[in-house]
Each structure stands twice: as structure tokens, then as C-alpha cells.
Design a protein around this motif. Sequence first.
Motif, PDB file in Angstrom:
ATOM      1  N   ARG A 118     -14.111  -6.950 -58.566  1.00  0.00           N
ATOM      2  CA  ARG A 118     -13.466  -6.008 -57.648  1.00  0.00           C
ATOM      3  C   ARG A 118     -12.118  -6.524 -57.139  1.00  0.00           C
ATOM      4  O   ARG A 118     -11.521  -5.920 -56.257  1.00  0.00           O
ATOM      5  N   HIS A 119     -11.644  -7.640 -57.675  1.00  0.00           N
ATOM      6  CA  HIS A 119     -10.326  -8.197 -57.333  1.00  0.00           C
ATOM      7  C   HIS A 119     -10.190  -8.425 -55.818  1.00  0.00           C
ATOM      8  O   HIS A 119      -9.114  -8.206 -55.249  1.00  0.00           O
ATOM      9  N   ILE A 120     -11.250  -8.879 -55.196  1.00  0.00           N
ATOM     10  CA  ILE A 120     -11.260  -8.988 -53.731  1.00  0.00           C
ATOM     11  C   ILE A 120     -10.227  -9.992 -53.215  1.00  0.00           C
ATOM     12  O   ILE A 120      -9.456  -9.661 -52.301  1.00  0.00           O
ATOM     13  N   PRO A 121     -10.158 -11.222 -53.742  1.00  0.00           N
ATOM     14  CA  PRO A 121      -9.145 -12.154 -53.203  1.00  0.00           C
ATOM     15  C   PRO A 121      -7.723 -11.608 -53.338  1.00  0.00           C
ATOM     16  O   PRO A 121      -6.904 -11.756 -52.424  1.00  0.00           O
ATOM     17  N   GLU A 122      -7.443 -10.980 -54.472  1.00  0.00           N
ATOM     18  CA  GLU A 122      -6.102 -10.443 -54.689  1.00  0.00           C
ATOM     19  C   GLU A 122      -5.782  -9.331 -53.697  1.00  0.00           C
ATOM     20  O   GLU A 122      -4.681  -9.265 -53.136  1.00  0.00           O
ATOM     21  N   GLU A 123      -6.765  -8.467 -53.455  1.00  0.00           N
ATOM     22  CA  GLU A 123      -6.514  -7.357 -52.531  1.00  0.00           C
ATOM     23  C   GLU A 123      -6.437  -7.822 -51.078  1.00  0.00           C
ATOM     24  O   GLU A 123      -5.718  -7.237 -50.268  1.00  0.00           O
ATOM     25  N   VAL A 124      -7.173  -8.863 -50.739  1.00  0.00           N
ATOM     26  CA  VAL A 124      -7.040  -9.442 -49.390  1.00  0.00           C
ATOM     27  C   VAL A 124      -5.617  -9.962 -49.200  1.00  0.00           C
ATOM     28  O   VAL A 124      -4.977  -9.717 -48.164  1.00  0.00           O
ATOM     29  N   ALA A 125      -5.109 -10.689 -50.218  1.00  0.00           N
ATOM     30  CA  ALA A 125      -3.739 -11.200 -50.141  1.00  0.00           C
ATOM     31  C   ALA A 125      -2.735 -10.055 -50.077  1.00  0.00           C
ATOM     32  O   ALA A 125      -1.744 -10.117 -49.338  1.00  0.00           O
ATOM     33  N   ASN A 126      -2.981  -9.004 -50.862  1.00  0.00           N
ATOM     34  CA  ASN A 126      -2.089  -7.840 -50.836  1.00  0.00           C
ATOM     35  C   ASN A 126      -2.032  -7.225 -49.446  1.00  0.00           C
ATOM     36  O   ASN A 126      -0.949  -6.906 -48.929  1.00  0.00           O
ATOM     37  N   LEU A 127      -3.197  -7.031 -48.849  1.00  0.00           N
ATOM     38  CA  LEU A 127      -3.258  -6.380 -47.542  1.00  0.00           C
ATOM     39  C   LEU A 127      -2.531  -7.204 -46.483  1.00  0.00           C
ATOM     40  O   LEU A 127      -1.771  -6.670 -45.662  1.00  0.00           O
ATOM     41  N   LYS A 128      -2.726  -8.516 -46.506  1.00  0.00           N
ATOM     42  CA  LYS A 128      -2.058  -9.374 -45.533  1.00  0.00           C
ATOM     43  C   LYS A 128      -0.548  -9.402 -45.736  1.00  0.00           C
ATOM     44  O   LYS A 128       0.199  -9.679 -44.795  1.00  0.00           O
ATOM     45  N   ALA A 129      -0.112  -9.086 -46.967  1.00  0.00           N
ATOM     46  CA  ALA A 129       1.319  -9.056 -47.259  1.00  0.00           C
ATOM     47  C   ALA A 129       1.905  -7.653 -47.094  1.00  0.00           C
ATOM     48  O   ALA A 129       3.072  -7.428 -47.442  1.00  0.00           O
ATOM     49  N   GLY A 130       1.096  -6.716 -46.581  1.00  0.00           N
ATOM     50  CA  GLY A 130       1.586  -5.363 -46.351  1.00  0.00           C
ATOM     51  C   GLY A 130       1.529  -4.456 -47.556  1.00  0.00           C
ATOM     52  O   GLY A 130       2.173  -3.405 -47.577  1.00  0.00           O
ATOM     53  N   ARG A 131       0.742  -4.840 -48.579  1.00  0.00           N
ATOM     54  CA  ARG A 131       0.612  -4.007 -49.782  1.00  0.00           C
ATOM     55  C   ARG A 131      -0.766  -3.342 -49.787  1.00  0.00           C
ATOM     56  O   ARG A 131      -1.769  -3.988 -49.489  1.00  0.00           O
ATOM     57  N   TRP A 132      -0.822  -2.090 -50.165  1.00  0.00           N
ATOM     58  CA  TRP A 132      -2.053  -1.305 -50.068  1.00  0.00           C
ATOM     59  C   TRP A 132      -2.538  -0.904 -51.459  1.00  0.00           C
ATOM     60  O   TRP A 132      -1.823  -0.263 -52.216  1.00  0.00           O
ATOM     61  N   GLN A 133      -3.766  -1.304 -51.820  1.00  0.00           N
ATOM     62  CA  GLN A 133      -4.435  -0.908 -53.064  1.00  0.00           C
ATOM     63  C   GLN A 133      -3.555  -1.074 -54.306  1.00  0.00           C
ATOM     64  O   GLN A 133      -2.919  -0.137 -54.768  1.00  0.00           O
ATOM     65  N   ALA A 278     -10.753 -19.201 -58.746  1.00  0.00           N
ATOM     66  CA  ALA A 278     -11.254 -20.579 -58.715  1.00  0.00           C
ATOM     67  C   ALA A 278     -11.657 -20.987 -57.302  1.00  0.00           C
ATOM     68  O   ALA A 278     -10.976 -20.640 -56.331  1.00  0.00           O
ATOM     69  N   THR A 279     -12.753 -21.727 -57.218  1.00  0.00           N
ATOM     70  CA  THR A 279     -13.218 -22.294 -55.953  1.00  0.00           C
ATOM     71  C   THR A 279     -13.466 -23.791 -56.154  1.00  0.00           C
ATOM     72  O   THR A 279     -13.729 -24.239 -57.274  1.00  0.00           O
ATOM     73  N   PRO A 280     -13.412 -24.592 -55.073  1.00  0.00           N
ATOM     74  CA  PRO A 280     -13.477 -26.062 -55.199  1.00  0.00           C
ATOM     75  C   PRO A 280     -14.896 -26.623 -55.212  1.00  0.00           C
ATOM     76  O   PRO A 280     -15.300 -27.366 -54.332  1.00  0.00           O
ATOM     77  N   HIS A 281     -15.663 -26.296 -56.242  1.00  0.00           N
ATOM     78  CA  HIS A 281     -17.033 -26.778 -56.431  1.00  0.00           C
ATOM     79  C   HIS A 281     -17.877 -26.589 -55.167  1.00  0.00           C
ATOM     80  O   HIS A 281     -18.417 -27.544 -54.597  1.00  0.00           O
ATOM     81  N   LEU A 282     -18.027 -25.334 -54.790  1.00  0.00           N
ATOM     82  CA  LEU A 282     -18.779 -24.974 -53.586  1.00  0.00           C
ATOM     83  C   LEU A 282     -20.228 -24.603 -53.869  1.00  0.00           C
ATOM     84  O   LEU A 282     -20.970 -24.295 -52.941  1.00  0.00           O
ATOM     85  N   GLY A 283     -20.631 -24.640 -55.145  1.00  0.00           N
ATOM     86  CA  GLY A 283     -21.940 -24.112 -55.510  1.00  0.00           C
ATOM     87  C   GLY A 283     -23.096 -24.630 -54.682  1.00  0.00           C
ATOM     88  O   GLY A 283     -23.968 -23.863 -54.266  1.00  0.00           O
ATOM     89  N   TYR A 284     -23.118 -25.924 -54.408  1.00  0.00           N
ATOM     90  CA  TYR A 284     -24.217 -26.519 -53.656  1.00  0.00           C
ATOM     91  C   TYR A 284     -23.836 -26.816 -52.209  1.00  0.00           C
ATOM     92  O   TYR A 284     -24.651 -27.347 -51.438  1.00  0.00           O
ATOM     93  N   VAL A 285     -22.601 -26.492 -51.832  1.00  0.00           N
ATOM     94  CA  VAL A 285     -22.092 -26.873 -50.508  1.00  0.00           C
ATOM     95  C   VAL A 285     -22.486 -25.800 -49.501  1.00  0.00           C
ATOM     96  O   VAL A 285     -21.757 -24.844 -49.243  1.00  0.00           O
ATOM     97  N   GLU A 286     -23.660 -25.973 -48.929  1.00  0.00           N
ATOM     98  CA  GLU A 286     -24.226 -24.980 -48.018  1.00  0.00           C
ATOM     99  C   GLU A 286     -25.218 -25.698 -47.097  1.00  0.00           C
ATOM    100  O   GLU A 286     -25.872 -26.652 -47.500  1.00  0.00           O
ATOM    101  N   LYS A 287     -25.311 -25.258 -45.862  1.00  0.00           N
ATOM    102  CA  LYS A 287     -26.018 -26.003 -44.811  1.00  0.00           C
ATOM    103  C   LYS A 287     -27.469 -26.309 -45.164  1.00  0.00           C
ATOM    104  O   LYS A 287     -27.909 -27.461 -45.066  1.00  0.00           O
ATOM    105  N   ASP A 288     -28.236 -25.301 -45.557  1.00  0.00           N
ATOM    106  CA  ASP A 288     -29.653 -25.535 -45.855  1.00  0.00           C
ATOM    107  C   ASP A 288     -29.817 -26.453 -47.062  1.00  0.00           C
ATOM    108  O   ASP A 288     -30.708 -27.312 -47.086  1.00  0.00           O
ATOM    109  N   GLY A 289     -28.945 -26.254 -48.063  1.00  0.00           N
ATOM    110  CA  GLY A 289     -29.001 -27.114 -49.237  1.00  0.00           C
ATOM    111  C   GLY A 289     -28.680 -28.557 -48.900  1.00  0.00           C
ATOM    112  O   GLY A 289     -29.326 -29.486 -49.392  1.00  0.00           O
ATOM    113  N   TYR A 290     -27.679 -28.766 -48.057  1.00  0.00           N
ATOM    114  CA  TYR A 290     -27.329 -30.124 -47.646  1.00  0.00           C
ATOM    115  C   TYR A 290     -28.492 -30.795 -46.917  1.00  0.00           C
ATOM    116  O   TYR A 290     -28.775 -31.978 -47.128  1.00  0.00           O
TER     117      TYR A 290
END
Length: 316
Positions: A118-133, A278-290
Motif C-alpha cells: 500500500r506504499h504506506i511509508p512513501e505516502e506518509v512522507a508525501n503527506l508530511k511534505a504537503g503532497r496528497w495521494q 527496509a527496516t533495521p533488523h527489527l524482526g525479534y526486537v519487541e518487548k515480550d520477545g526480549y
Amino acid sequence: MNIVIPDDYQDVVRHLPAFDRLSDHQVTLFNDTLTSLDAQVERFHHAEALVLIRERTRITRALLERLPKLRVISQTGGGVAHIDLEACREHGVTVLAGRGSPTAAAELTWALVLAAMRHIPEEVANLKAGRWQRTLGTALEGRTLGILGYGKIGARVARYGQTFDMKVLAWGREGSRERARQAGIEVVASQRELFERSDVLSLHLRLNEATRGIVGNADLAAMKSSALLVNTSRAELIASGALEAALRTGRPGMAAVDVFEQEPVVEDPLLHLPNVLATPHLGYVEKDGYELYFGDAFSNLIAFIEGQKIDDLAAQ
């Protein structure tokens, strides 16, 4: 006992309830990863015990030879491919491992699927930069999800796909294929067919000598130009450089990755491609898992200190 815990990037370990189990010992925590051998020796030279956060620090023969005080390594999670077990055995270093949990990694995998399609990160950046859809996303319903490696994590991701009314396919070793069949998942005839038919393909294999580079150029070239490849397992499952080359040619059309050949990432070509999430190896980085990982690691270490019966992986 003098205990060292490296690689605590977020400085969270000392705040976990499980950390209280080490209250009778001298514990030193570091919030970064060192790769220079001399720097590692300087940091670990006084350690009798190391508690490792997954594979962030590799334990090599060269390092062990310069750590004469080291008696035990307690690993968070069950993977020890980053530890030279033969060298540990020769140097009398006990290696302990705990349990893993499929939950956090499976949830992150699905978050990446939704975010990429759904291109969510890109659209979040667009919205914060004043660009719509500015993009047109792709729904999951009715599309095909491929699972390479139907283990605990792969099975969870497959169920998520079914919940979203996707058709699910699977491939892997014989045990993996049999588990998929028992769960009512269609098992394809070959790895190549899995890559050809999938709209979303997710990798869920353990990294070992048999799986290193198991995904090659031909597999990626067989994917649809509209397909998404997701890798929250290990970067080395894909032949070095193959994913970048494939994405530049447009097959697959997108990738979502949480793992890299060198971590922490300083520079990687994938980070500069517009069709990569891309994300910085967050797969296991979560409170209950830790809490689970460190609870096991600390309990195993205390059992070693108290002379209780333990499962020493270096002795096997």
C-alpha cells in the motif's frame, strides 16, 4: 561472575524484569557493536561470561584465543551459527542457547507486506511534505502468497495470508512441505514454481550451509514484475548482489527487507533503491520477545554458575 552484554542498541536490557536475576554479579552493558578484533578483545578481555543478543557479535576462533578468562556464552534465542562451536570446545567455553519465538518476526513480516503493497511509508512522507495521494496501492485479497520455509514463523505468516483471503503456496525441505500439506496449504512442485506464481513471496528459512544462497538470480528473474519479495530471515539466503540486480531489472517489482549481509548497516545499495522498503533488523526486537530471550539466557547462565545440569552446545 564478570558478565558482559554487548550490542544493547536501545539500552533496554537493564530495564527488563529478567535483568534482576543477575543482581549478584558484575554486569557491564555496551550499546554498540564492534567488529575490529583488537577492539573486541579490549572490550571483552575481563569477561567470564558473555550474553549475546542474537547474532550481533560473531564469536570467532581468533577472538576466543585472546579471551582466556571466558568460561561461558549464553545466547539469546536458539541460533548459534555465528559462534565457532569447535573453537569454544577446544578452549573450554560452554555455549548455552534458549528458545525462540515466532510471534514478533511474523508480525513484522506482515507489517512489511502491508506497508509495501500500500506504499504506506512513501505516502506518509508525501503527506508530511504537503503532497496528497501520489501512489496506487495493491490489495492482498485474491492474490497469491508464497512461503519458502514452512516452520513456525512461515506457518504464522501463511495464516495471516489466509485471513486476508489470499491463496497460499509453500515450498521447502520435505519436513516443511509435509507440515504445509497437513495444514491444508498447497505445496508447489518446485522452488522455481513458488517464485513464478507468488504475488508476495516471504522467506522463512534458517541460515546454514545448505540454505546459504538458496535464492539465486534465476529464481528472482522468474518472479512477476508486480511481485513483492519479503526477507525477514537472513540476507545470506539470497546470493550476494542478486536482489539488488533483480530489483534494478524489475523482477521482482518490490522488496521489503529487514536483514542485511553486514549489520549494523553503514552503507548498502538496497537502501538507495526506490522499490525497496527496509527496516533495521527489527524482526525479534519487541518487548515480550526480549523478556523471553533474556529470561532464558539469564536463567541458563545462573544454572551454569550454580553447577546445575545444562545443555552445552559446544560439547555436542
